[in-house]
Design a protein around this motif. Structure first.
Motif, PDB file in Angstrom:
ATOM      1  N   TRP A 179      63.792  59.428 -31.182  1.00  0.00           N
ATOM      2  CA  TRP A 179      64.828  59.785 -30.185  1.00  0.00           C
ATOM      3  C   TRP A 179      66.089  59.294 -29.983  1.00  0.00           C
ATOM      4  O   TRP A 179      66.942  59.964 -29.802  1.00  0.00           O
ATOM      5  CB  TRP A 179      64.110  59.265 -28.654  1.00  0.00           C
ATOM      6  N   THR A 193      69.100  61.798 -30.736  1.00  0.00           N
ATOM      7  CA  THR A 193      70.164  61.900 -29.983  1.00  0.00           C
ATOM      8  C   THR A 193      71.485  61.730 -30.715  1.00  0.00           C
ATOM      9  O   THR A 193      72.465  62.390 -30.315  1.00  0.00           O
ATOM     10  CB  THR A 193      70.196  60.614 -28.676  1.00  0.00           C
ATOM     11  N   ILE A 208      63.071  60.304 -22.160  1.00  0.00           N
ATOM     12  CA  ILE A 208      63.088  61.433 -22.885  1.00  0.00           C
ATOM     13  C   ILE A 208      63.470  62.827 -22.334  1.00  0.00           C
ATOM     14  O   ILE A 208      64.307  63.461 -22.945  1.00  0.00           O
ATOM     15  CB  ILE A 208      61.547  61.546 -23.647  1.00  0.00           C
TER      16      ILE A 208
END
Length: 210
Positions: free
Chosen positions: A34, A38, A114
């Motif tokens: 993640w 990102t 998330i």
């Protein structure tokens, strides 16, 4: 040249995030997915905006109609996705394990975080790059229809390193849908809303459970 460089950057970033057969890819995908996603999506969005600032002013104009279209298509895509999964899992044995593999990264971060990343950064950033930059650039050197097809194919293929046919199929179908929204409305707003909300619904808030 600017577009080709952007596609090469995206391909390299997606390779690093999904290629579990190499040590770095395995580490990132299974521990820092993640953070990497990102960073990758936001970096590509910044690259897109910086290289064509004036164009994005037109593509990101917000109005009530575009917002409603985005919400409607998010719900529509979610419903079609669940229907597709239901049909596929009853036809092929490999479907369930491959979809479950997609969800393994959920354990790396609190689901709420998330969801927030998907809605406010990752989903919008992907649309800015793939549709607002790549598809838009292809449209300038070819026809809008060819731009739609080429962008959809590339968007799908950057996921190939996961060696997950269900992920590839999802990227192909979803990429085509969001590409069609951009093709029809000449705006990123419907796609951004649809992409962001679909991501959050299917992955966090109303995930596929077997």
């Amino acid at each position: 040249m600017i577009m080709i460089f952007g596609i090469l950057i995206a391909s390299a970033l997606w390779f690093i995030m999904f290629a579990e057969f190499i040590e770095l890819g395995d580490l990132i995908h299974n521990s820092y997915f993640w953070i990497a996603m990102t960073f990758s999506a936001s970096s590509l969005a910044v690259y897109s905006v910086v290289t064509q600032k004036d164009k994005f002013k037109e593509l990101l104009i917000i109005n009530k109609k575009m917002i409603i279209i985005g919400f409607v298509h998010a719900v529509l895509l979610y419903g079609l996705s669940r229907l597709g999964v239901f049909i596929a899992q009853n036809m092929f044995d490999f479907v369930v394990p491959q979809i479950e593999a997609i969800y393994t990264t959920k354990t790396q971060l609190d689901p709420l975080y998330i969801g927030l990343l998907l809605i406010f950064i990752i989903g919008p950033a992907e649309e800015i790059f793939w549709r607002g930059f790549v598809q838009n650039k292809f449209s300038q050197i070819s026809t809008p229809k060819r731009a739609l097809v080429l962008t959809t194919i590339i968007y799908s293929l950057v996921h190939i390193w996961a060696f997950n046919p269900m992920l590839l199929l999802a990227a192909l179908v979803l990429g085509l849908h969001w590409g069609l929204l951009f093709y029809k409305y000449k705006s990123l707003v419907p796609g951004i809303i649809s992409h962001a909300l679909w991501d959050a619904m299917i992955f966090v808030f109303f995930p596929v459970v077997f």
